[in-house]
Enzyme design. Structure first.
Site, PDB file in Angstrom:
ATOM      1  N   SER A  67       0.878  -1.179   0.000  1.00 13.88           N
ATOM      2  CA  SER A  67       0.000   0.000   0.000  1.00 13.88           C
ATOM      3  C   SER A  67       0.907   1.218   0.000  1.00 13.88           C
ATOM      4  CB  SER A  67      -0.897  -0.002   1.245  1.00 13.88           C
ATOM      5  OG  SER A  67      -1.773  -1.105   1.239  1.00 13.88           O
ATOM      6  N   LYS A 142      -6.586   1.247  -3.682  1.00 14.14           N
ATOM      7  CA  LYS A 142      -6.320   0.581  -2.399  1.00 14.14           C
ATOM      8  C   LYS A 142      -6.515   1.551  -1.230  1.00 14.14           C
ATOM      9  CE  LYS A 142      -4.487  -2.192   0.752  1.00 14.14           C
ATOM     10  NZ  LYS A 142      -5.172  -3.374   1.281  1.00 14.14           N
ATOM     11  N   LYS A 211      -1.982   4.464   8.149  1.00 10.81           N
ATOM     12  CA  LYS A 211      -1.147   4.918   7.039  1.00 10.81           C
ATOM     13  C   LYS A 211      -1.953   5.012   5.756  1.00 10.81           C
ATOM     14  CE  LYS A 211       0.648   2.180   4.402  1.00 10.81           C
ATOM     15  NZ  LYS A 211       1.263   1.006   3.748  1.00 10.81           N
TER      16      LYS A 211
END
Length: 263
Positions: A67, A142, A211
């Protein structure tokens, strides 16, 4: 994921924790047709890929399944193209459980020809593979997916806390919601499997979810979009990260929300 790839391909691997069969990223990448990265963030990906670059032959494809920040991915792709190496970003969804049985969902970005080149490899890892746009698109999708998951987690856990305070039995409540329009991944999986059991073992860390929500927020900011709900979601995840253990599972944000509710 490595174990699944090894059933169909010769795999050379490197990991900083020493679990790989090579001593460096450069050794692992030597002469490879595809170099796959699965790392905590885009900075680690860039460091590993640039370290491995001298070993990659022209025409090789780098597949980042982490990611990562989509802007950083595009910058890295440009650097690789100057060395005649292509790049596809192909992050995944499904955590370790689907990684083990090869049923991950994969959202890929990049040149279509490069994408088609690595589809046979991706099929060893996932059974739902989507080409969502040019390089960086996979990482954007994502981040947006995980933002939706993170927001749904907060809402689902708040609903559970309200129900518990009201004296409801959470099990039939969740069954009713899962047959109704409020159903999401939190009500379907996280609450019954992780919260009600006390397991808190989804396989995805709170720090990584935070994150990814941050990546979505940075993407919106870079596009000059006002996204107040995204901003508020990120605020809660960052606050929970400061209060919970460093390696906390992301479902443990329920504990943080529960403490907030007592005030």
């Amino acid at each position: 994921m490595v174990a699944r790839l090894a059933k169909a391909y010769t795999v050379r691997s490197f990991d900083l924790n020493g679990k790989g069969n090579c001593k460096s990223a450069r050794e692992a990448a030597w002469g490879a047709d595809a170099l796959i990265t699965m790392l905590p963030d885009g900075d680690a990906v860039r460091e590993a890929v640039l370290d491995a670059l001298p070993s990659l032959r022209p025409g090789a494809v780098v597949v980042d399944m982490s990611s990562s920040d989509p802007w950083g991915t595009r910058a890295l792709g440009l650097a690789l193209s100057r060395n005649k190496v292509q790049m596809v970003d192909a992050p995944v969804s499904g955590a370790r459980f689907k990684a083990k049985d090869g049923t991950l969902a994969i959202m890929a970005g990049g040149d279509r020809k490069a994408f088609r080149t690595v589809v046979p490899v991706l099929k060893q890892l996932g059974n739902q593979i989507f080409h969502v746009g040019p390089l960086g698109a996979g990482h954007a999708v994502k981040a947006l997916n995980n933002y939706l998951g993170a927001a749904g987690t907060l809402a689902g856990f708040e609903a559970l806390l309200i129900a518990e305070r009201f004296g409801l039995d959470p099990k039939p409540m969740i069954e009713a919601i899962n047959a109704s329009t409020g159903r999401n991944s939190t009500t379907a999986r996280k609450i019954p499997q992780d919260v009600l059991t006390g397991a808190f073992a989804s396989g995805f860390k709170l720090s990584l979810m935070t994150k990814d929500v941050g990546i979505a927020a940075d993407l919106a900011r870079g596009l000059k979009l006002k996204t107040p709900f995204l901003k508020e979601t990120l605020k809660h995840w960052r606050a929970a990260q400061r209060k919970l253990p460093r390696d906390a599972d992301h479902t443990e944000i329920y504990k943080y929300q529960k403490r907030l509710g007592r005030r």
